[in-house]
Design a protein around this motif. Structure first.
Motif, short mmCIF file in Angstrom:
data_model
loop_
_atom_site.label_atom_id
_atom_site.label_comp_id
_atom_site.label_asym_id
_atom_site.label_seq_id
_atom_site.Cartn_x
_atom_site.Cartn_y
_atom_site.Cartn_z
N TYR A 52 0.84 -1.20 0.00
CA TYR A 52 0.00 0.00 0.00
C TYR A 52 0.87 1.24 0.00
O TYR A 52 1.98 1.23 0.53
CB TYR A 52 -0.89 0.05 1.26
CG TYR A 52 -1.96 -0.99 1.30
CD1 TYR A 52 -3.22 -0.74 0.77
CD2 TYR A 52 -1.73 -2.23 1.89
CE1 TYR A 52 -4.21 -1.70 0.81
CE2 TYR A 52 -2.72 -3.20 1.94
CZ TYR A 52 -3.96 -2.93 1.40
OH TYR A 52 -4.95 -3.87 1.44
N VAL A 105 0.60 5.10 1.51
CA VAL A 105 -0.19 5.92 2.44
C VAL A 105 0.36 7.34 2.37
O VAL A 105 1.55 7.56 2.59
CB VAL A 105 -0.08 5.37 3.88
CG1 VAL A 105 -0.89 6.22 4.84
CG2 VAL A 105 -0.53 3.91 3.94
N THR A 140 4.39 10.63 1.26
CA THR A 140 3.92 9.27 1.02
C THR A 140 4.93 8.24 1.50
O THR A 140 6.13 8.40 1.32
CB THR A 140 3.66 9.05 -0.49
OG1 THR A 140 2.69 10.00 -0.93
CG2 THR A 140 3.16 7.65 -0.77
N PRO A 194 -6.22 -1.80 4.28
CA PRO A 194 -5.97 -0.34 4.31
C PRO A 194 -5.85 0.24 5.72
O PRO A 194 -5.01 1.10 5.97
CB PRO A 194 -7.18 0.24 3.57
CG PRO A 194 -7.65 -0.85 2.68
CD PRO A 194 -7.37 -2.12 3.44
N VAL A 222 -2.48 2.21 7.32
CA VAL A 222 -2.42 3.52 7.98
C VAL A 222 -1.72 3.39 9.32
O VAL A 222 -0.86 4.21 9.67
CB VAL A 222 -3.83 4.12 8.15
CG1 VAL A 222 -3.79 5.37 9.01
CG2 VAL A 222 -4.44 4.42 6.79
N VAL A 234 -5.02 6.36 0.79
CA VAL A 234 -4.43 5.03 0.74
C VAL A 234 -4.71 4.39 -0.61
O VAL A 234 -5.85 4.40 -1.08
CB VAL A 234 -5.00 4.12 1.86
CG1 VAL A 234 -4.34 2.75 1.83
CG2 VAL A 234 -4.82 4.77 3.23
#
Length: 93
Positions: free
Chosen positions: A4, A6, A17, A25, A29, A53
Motif C-alpha cells: 500500500y 499511504v 507518502t 488499508p 495507515v 491510501v
C-alpha cells in the motif's frame, strides 16, 4: 501481504507518502503512522488528518487503485487542489 501507499498531508503545506506492506488499508495507515517520517525543516506530518491510501499492484499505472481516504491529486500543474480532511476515527497513533 499486499503493498500500500499511504499519503498524509504535511504542515504547513504539501503531502508525504510511504509505501508499506499491510493486511488491509486500516492496517496500512497504522503501520505508516508508526514509521519515521523524514520531513524537511519546518514541516510536520499531519497525523490528525485522514490519509489517502492506495493498493499498489504491478504494473502500478494500470492496476493500482484508491482504497481509502481523500484523493490529494498529483504534483502536475493541472492537478486539482486538495483540502485535507480531519480524521474522524483517529486511533491516537
Amino acid at each position: 501481504m499486499p503493498n500500500y501507499s499511504v499519503t498524509f498531508p504535511t504542515r504547513p503545506s504539501g503531502v508525504y507518502t510511504k509505501w508499506v506492506r499491510a493486511a488491509d488499508p486500516t492496517d496500512a495507515v497504522r503501520v505508516a503512522a508508526e514509521l519515521d517520517w523524514p520531513t524537511g525543516p519546518g514541516y510536520t506530518v499531519a497525523f490528525d488528518y485522514e490519509p489517502e491510501v492506495w493498493l499498489n499492484r504491478h504494473p502500478y499505472r494500470l492496476r493500482s487503485r484508491h482504497v481509502q481516504g481523500p484523493r490529494f491529486g498529483g504534483t502536475a500543474s493541472d492537478a486539482p487542489a486538495f483540502t485535507p480532511v480531519p480524521a474522524t476515527t483517529h486511533s491516537g497513533a
